[in-house]
Design a protein around this motif. Structure first.
Motif, PDB file in Angstrom:
ATOM      1  N   PRO A   1      12.076   4.065   9.845  1.00 56.02           N
ATOM      2  CA  PRO A   1      11.794   2.659   9.995  1.00 56.02           C
ATOM      3  C   PRO A   1      11.512   2.309  11.339  1.00 56.02           C
ATOM      4  O   PRO A   1      11.005   1.290  11.443  1.00 56.02           O
ATOM      5  N   THR A   2      11.856   3.140  12.246  1.00 59.76           N
ATOM      6  CA  THR A   2      11.458   2.886  13.959  1.00 59.76           C
ATOM      7  C   THR A   2      10.056   2.517  13.738  1.00 59.76           C
ATOM      8  O   THR A   2       9.326   1.843  14.630  1.00 59.76           O
ATOM      9  N   ILE A   3       9.316   3.499  13.077  1.00 64.28           N
ATOM     10  CA  ILE A   3       7.885   3.653  13.191  1.00 64.28           C
ATOM     11  C   ILE A   3       7.411   2.114  12.611  1.00 64.28           C
ATOM     12  O   ILE A   3       6.403   1.419  13.375  1.00 64.28           O
ATOM     13  N   PHE A   4       7.944   1.738  11.457  1.00 66.08           N
ATOM     14  CA  PHE A   4       7.713   0.632  10.643  1.00 66.08           C
ATOM     15  C   PHE A   4       7.916  -0.684  11.580  1.00 66.08           C
ATOM     16  O   PHE A   4       7.040  -1.458  11.936  1.00 66.08           O
ATOM     17  N   TYR A   5       9.164  -0.844  12.434  1.00 68.75           N
ATOM     18  CA  TYR A   5       9.510  -1.632  13.220  1.00 68.75           C
ATOM     19  C   TYR A   5       8.355  -1.736  14.422  1.00 68.75           C
ATOM     20  O   TYR A   5       7.784  -3.028  14.588  1.00 68.75           O
ATOM     21  N   ALA A   6       8.137  -0.853  15.072  1.00 69.04           N
ATOM     22  CA  ALA A   6       7.028  -0.739  15.886  1.00 69.04           C
ATOM     23  C   ALA A   6       5.706  -1.096  15.456  1.00 69.04           C
ATOM     24  O   ALA A   6       5.002  -2.208  16.450  1.00 69.04           O
ATOM     25  N   PHE A   7       5.285  -0.648  14.424  1.00 73.51           N
ATOM     26  CA  PHE A   7       3.808  -1.111  13.884  1.00 73.51           C
ATOM     27  C   PHE A   7       3.854  -2.582  13.692  1.00 73.51           C
ATOM     28  O   PHE A   7       2.796  -3.187  14.103  1.00 73.51           O
ATOM     29  N   MET A   8       5.008  -3.054  12.995  1.00 72.90           N
ATOM     30  CA  MET A   8       4.944  -4.504  12.588  1.00 72.90           C
ATOM     31  C   MET A   8       4.887  -5.310  13.797  1.00 72.90           C
ATOM     32  O   MET A   8       4.165  -6.613  14.046  1.00 72.90           O
ATOM     33  N   PHE A   9       5.685  -5.027  14.991  1.00 75.46           N
ATOM     34  CA  PHE A   9       5.361  -6.054  16.217  1.00 75.46           C
ATOM     35  C   PHE A   9       4.211  -5.644  16.631  1.00 75.46           C
ATOM     36  O   PHE A   9       3.709  -6.582  17.314  1.00 75.46           O
ATOM     37  N   TRP A  10       3.818  -4.499  17.028  1.00 78.32           N
ATOM     38  CA  TRP A  10       2.574  -4.327  17.247  1.00 78.32           C
ATOM     39  C   TRP A  10       1.393  -5.110  16.631  1.00 78.32           C
ATOM     40  O   TRP A  10       0.247  -5.673  17.310  1.00 78.32           O
ATOM     41  N   ALA A  11       1.307  -4.930  15.478  1.00 84.14           N
ATOM     42  CA  ALA A  11       0.449  -5.734  14.356  1.00 84.14           C
ATOM     43  C   ALA A  11       0.438  -7.321  14.900  1.00 84.14           C
ATOM     44  O   ALA A  11      -0.478  -8.005  14.835  1.00 84.14           O
ATOM     45  N   ALA A  12       1.712  -7.783  14.909  1.00 83.80           N
ATOM     46  CA  ALA A  12       1.959  -9.377  15.250  1.00 83.80           C
ATOM     47  C   ALA A  12       1.432  -9.624  16.683  1.00 83.80           C
ATOM     48  O   ALA A  12       0.840 -10.674  16.786  1.00 83.80           O
ATOM     49  N   ILE A  13       1.646  -8.979  17.499  1.00 83.29           N
ATOM     50  CA  ILE A  13       1.228  -9.371  18.901  1.00 83.29           C
ATOM     51  C   ILE A  13      -0.153  -8.842  19.115  1.00 83.29           C
ATOM     52  O   ILE A  13      -0.868 -10.026  19.767  1.00 83.29           O
ATOM     53  N   THR A  14      -0.924  -7.952  18.403  1.00 80.40           N
ATOM     54  CA  THR A  14      -2.338  -7.706  18.596  1.00 80.40           C
ATOM     55  C   THR A  14      -3.200  -8.504  17.704  1.00 80.40           C
ATOM     56  O   THR A  14      -4.410  -8.373  17.868  1.00 80.40           O
ATOM     57  N   GLY A  15      -2.810  -9.239  16.654  1.00 77.66           N
ATOM     58  CA  GLY A  15      -3.069  -9.817  15.772  1.00 77.66           C
ATOM     59  C   GLY A  15      -4.098  -9.197  14.956  1.00 77.66           C
ATOM     60  O   GLY A  15      -4.906  -9.738  13.853  1.00 77.66           O
ATOM     61  N   ALA A  16      -3.295  -7.961  14.687  1.00 77.37           N
ATOM     62  CA  ALA A  16      -3.787  -7.208  13.512  1.00 77.37           C
ATOM     63  C   ALA A  16      -3.120  -7.478  12.266  1.00 77.37           C
ATOM     64  O   ALA A  16      -3.338  -6.874  11.111  1.00 77.37           O
ATOM     65  N   ALA A  17      -2.203  -8.447  12.045  1.00 80.04           N
ATOM     66  CA  ALA A  17      -1.607  -8.624  10.837  1.00 80.04           C
ATOM     67  C   ALA A  17      -2.483  -9.208   9.913  1.00 80.04           C
ATOM     68  O   ALA A  17      -3.330 -10.154  10.260  1.00 80.04           O
ATOM     69  N   THR A  18      -2.490  -8.911   8.627  1.00 79.63           N
ATOM     70  CA  THR A  18      -3.305  -9.316   7.539  1.00 79.63           C
ATOM     71  C   THR A  18      -2.340  -9.432   6.193  1.00 79.63           C
ATOM     72  O   THR A  18      -1.125  -8.911   6.217  1.00 79.63           O
ATOM     73  N   ALA A  19      -2.630 -10.122   5.407  1.00 78.08           N
ATOM     74  CA  ALA A  19      -2.058 -10.400   4.108  1.00 78.08           C
ATOM     75  C   ALA A  19      -1.728  -9.150   3.471  1.00 78.08           C
ATOM     76  O   ALA A  19      -0.477  -8.912   2.955  1.00 78.08           O
ATOM     77  N   MET A  20      -2.585  -8.075   3.235  1.00 81.34           N
ATOM     78  CA  MET A  20      -2.607  -6.762   2.675  1.00 81.34           C
ATOM     79  C   MET A  20      -1.492  -5.790   3.355  1.00 81.34           C
ATOM     80  O   MET A  20      -0.591  -5.293   2.792  1.00 81.34           O
ATOM     81  N   ILE A  21      -1.514  -5.995   4.680  1.00 80.44           N
ATOM     82  CA  ILE A  21      -0.398  -5.352   5.594  1.00 80.44           C
ATOM     83  C   ILE A  21       0.763  -6.053   5.087  1.00 80.44           C
ATOM     84  O   ILE A  21       2.046  -5.144   5.069  1.00 80.44           O
ATOM     85  N   LEU A  22       1.090  -7.324   5.065  1.00 77.33           N
ATOM     86  CA  LEU A  22       2.255  -8.040   4.807  1.00 77.33           C
ATOM     87  C   LEU A  22       2.772  -7.338   3.548  1.00 77.33           C
ATOM     88  O   LEU A  22       4.071  -7.028   3.031  1.00 77.33           O
ATOM     89  N   TYR A  23       1.916  -7.320   2.293  1.00 76.38           N
ATOM     90  CA  TYR A  23       2.415  -6.767   1.218  1.00 76.38           C
ATOM     91  C   TYR A  23       2.944  -5.468   0.973  1.00 76.38           C
ATOM     92  O   TYR A  23       3.718  -5.177   0.493  1.00 76.38           O
ATOM     93  N   LEU A  24       2.050  -4.664   1.914  1.00 72.18           N
ATOM     94  CA  LEU A  24       2.688  -3.345   1.927  1.00 72.18           C
ATOM     95  C   LEU A  24       3.834  -3.276   2.711  1.00 72.18           C
ATOM     96  O   LEU A  24       4.755  -2.246   2.359  1.00 72.18           O
TER      97      LEU A  24
END
Length: 139
Positions: free
Chosen positions: A71-94
């Motif tokens: 889950p440390t990879i998950f946490y890092a990825f989620m914050f990266w996606a939120a900061i860089t604008g890579a956040a999408t609905a599909m990523i949120l569902y996953l």
């Protein structure tokens, strides 16, 4: 997508991890007392004191450790996606699927359920994580 919505799976998994931490000690402390294991003799995490504890007691400890690993990879990825604008609905569902599968993995492990079932759930959760990363890279 606003970051508080996107990062809600992160706080959910953090809360779950803390609940498993509580289960770990709610099981371990009474079991150590029953086995007459003095806390001073349990200095090494791999000491022989662990062999005196039932599997059900140690299963919660193992699961807590697992929640501190991938889950440390998950946490890092989620914050990266939120900061860089890579956040999408599909990523949120996953992300929610990943959290749900990690919770299911915990239930199986702390109840000392079948290893192969637990491994299957872990594998599918990992595929969710891989999918999240691939989707972010393709955007």
């Amino acid at each position: 997508m606003d970051s508080s919505t996107f990062l809600s799976p992160v706080i959910a998994l953090i809360i779950w991890s803390l609940l498993i931490w509580a289960v770990l000690y709610l099981r371990r402390i009474p079991a150590m007392q029953a086995a007459k294991i003095a806390p001073d003799t349990a200095k090494s995490p791999n000491g022989d004191w662990k062999s005196k504890l039932p599997l059900k007691v140690e299963a919660a400890a193992h699961n807590y450790n697992h929640l501190m690993e991938q889950p440390t990879i998950f946490y890092a990825f989620m914050f990266w996606a939120a900061i860089t604008g890579a956040a999408t609905a599909m990523i949120l569902y996953l992300a929610w699927a990943y959290v749900g599968l990690r919770v299911l993995h915990s239930f199986i492990q702390v109840s000392t359920g079948p290893v192969m079932v637990r491994f299957g759930v872990f594998s599918v959760s990992t595929l969710c994580l891989i999918g999240m990363v691939i989707l972010a890279l393709l955007n």
